[in-house]
Scaffold this active site. Structure first.
Site, PDB file in Angstrom:
ATOM      1  N   HIS A 197      -2.710   7.584  -0.832  1.00 19.46           N
ATOM      2  CA  HIS A 197      -4.136   7.870  -0.730  1.00 19.46           C
ATOM      3  C   HIS A 197      -4.840   7.162  -1.886  1.00 19.46           C
ATOM      4  CE1 HIS A 197      -7.930  10.099  -0.489  1.00 19.46           C
ATOM      5  NE2 HIS A 197      -7.840  10.215  -1.810  1.00 19.46           N
ATOM      6  N   LYS A 218       2.217   9.746  -0.748  1.00 24.84           N
ATOM      7  CA  LYS A 218       2.312  10.705   0.350  1.00 24.84           C
ATOM      8  C   LYS A 218       3.773  11.053   0.693  1.00 24.84           C
ATOM      9  CE  LYS A 218      -2.151   9.373   2.376  1.00 24.84           C
ATOM     10  NZ  LYS A 218      -2.865   9.017   3.634  1.00 24.84           N
ATOM     11  N   ASN A 268       0.971   6.682   5.840  1.00 20.85           N
ATOM     12  CA  ASN A 268       0.636   5.390   5.242  1.00 20.85           C
ATOM     13  C   ASN A 268       0.800   5.341   3.723  1.00 20.85           C
ATOM     14  OD1 ASN A 268      -1.554   6.910   4.654  1.00 20.85           O
ATOM     15  ND2 ASN A 268      -3.078   5.580   5.605  1.00 20.85           N
TER      16      ASN A 268
HETATM   17  P1  GDP Z   1      -8.046   5.924   4.027  1.00 20.23           P
HETATM   18  O1  GDP Z   1      -9.305   6.111   3.216  1.00 20.23           O
HETATM   19  O2  GDP Z   1      -7.591   4.497   4.109  1.00 20.23           O
HETATM   20  O3  GDP Z   1      -6.924   6.841   3.589  1.00 20.23           O
HETATM   21  O4  GDP Z   1      -8.393   6.310   5.545  1.00 20.23           O
HETATM   22  P2  GDP Z   1      -9.314   7.462   6.183  1.00 20.23           P
HETATM   23  O5  GDP Z   1     -10.153   8.131   5.147  1.00 20.23           O
HETATM   24  O6  GDP Z   1      -9.985   6.859   7.369  1.00 20.23           O
HETATM   25  O7  GDP Z   1      -8.256   8.504   6.755  1.00 20.23           O
HETATM   26  C1  GDP Z   1      -7.603   9.423   5.888  1.00 20.23           C
HETATM   27  C2  GDP Z   1      -6.162   9.514   6.292  1.00 20.23           C
HETATM   28  O8  GDP Z   1      -6.059  10.055   7.608  1.00 20.23           O
HETATM   29  C3  GDP Z   1      -5.418   8.170   6.382  1.00 20.23           C
HETATM   30  O9  GDP Z   1      -4.983   7.698   5.128  1.00 20.23           O
HETATM   31  C4  GDP Z   1      -4.266   8.514   7.299  1.00 20.23           C
HETATM   32  O10 GDP Z   1      -3.219   9.199   6.612  1.00 20.23           O
HETATM   33  C5  GDP Z   1      -4.924   9.496   8.271  1.00 20.23           C
HETATM   34  N1  GDP Z   1      -5.387   8.819   9.487  1.00 20.23           N
HETATM   35  C6  GDP Z   1      -6.436   7.952   9.627  1.00 20.23           C
HETATM   36  N2  GDP Z   1      -6.540   7.509  10.892  1.00 20.23           N
HETATM   37  C7  GDP Z   1      -5.518   8.094  11.582  1.00 20.23           C
HETATM   38  C8  GDP Z   1      -5.074   8.049  12.940  1.00 20.23           C
HETATM   39  O11 GDP Z   1      -5.655   7.356  13.795  1.00 20.23           O
HETATM   40  N3  GDP Z   1      -3.970   8.814  13.252  1.00 20.23           N
HETATM   41  C9  GDP Z   1      -3.331   9.588  12.346  1.00 20.23           C
HETATM   42  N4  GDP Z   1      -2.257  10.311  12.717  1.00 20.23           N
HETATM   43  N5  GDP Z   1      -3.718   9.666  11.057  1.00 20.23           N
HETATM   44  C10 GDP Z   1      -4.789   8.928  10.682  1.00 20.23           C
END
Ligand code: GDP
Length: 139
Positions: A117, A11, A114
């Protein structure tokens, strides 16, 4: 190939902070082969489409802005049990909760920014690979 590929993006935060080489080293050291790879930048539209599943979440706008804020490395990777093992390699979404030694623990700055992906299912890995790469770009 089904079941053996995952899709990843390094990212914008990790690219900006100079972690491309270290993250790729983690990935290849864990036994992944590179099926496809490109250094690119997502438009807002493309980022919005990629994360459309999160459209109703409060952080969607922030996520789309962040993912289109700078260059990324997009890649398709292969290995047995690619999706699940990659999720273990990168660690929890929130780096504060990620296990020691995981990519997010080492290189991520926050839950939003973070570092990487990783696909969450074999089906999505295939969809995401095809979203970013033509068949002629995967080897
Ligand atoms: P992943 O599968 O671990 O990437 O997590 P998710 O599918 O739940 O979320 C997708 C992406 O959205 C994450 O990798 C983060 O970049 C972003 N994201 C998730 N939760 C949050 C949050 O609470 N705040 C913000 N700003 N971004 C988030």
């Amino acid at each position: 190939m089904a079941g053996n590929i995952t899709f990843t993006m390094i990212k914008p935060d990790a690219v900006k902070n100079g972690h491309i080489g270290a993250i790729l080293n983690h990935i290849t050291s864990a036994g992944y082969n590179i099926v496809a790879m490109k250094y690119t930048k997502l438009s807002k539209e493309k980022a919005g489409e990629f994360y459309a599943v999160h459209k109703e979440r409060p952080f969607y706008g922030e996520l789309v802005d962040f993912m289109s804020s700078g260059p990324i490395v997009a890649a398709v990777l292969s290995k047995d049990n690619a999706v699940e093992d990659f999720r273990t390699l990168i660690g929890s979404t929130n780096p504060a909760e990620a296990a020691e030694g995981t990519v997010r623990k080492l290189y991520a700055t926050s839950i939003g920014e973070n570092a990487v992906h990783g696909s969450d299912s074999d089906e999505n890995a295939q969809i995401e690979a095809n979203f970013h790469f033509a068949a002629t770009e995967m080897f």
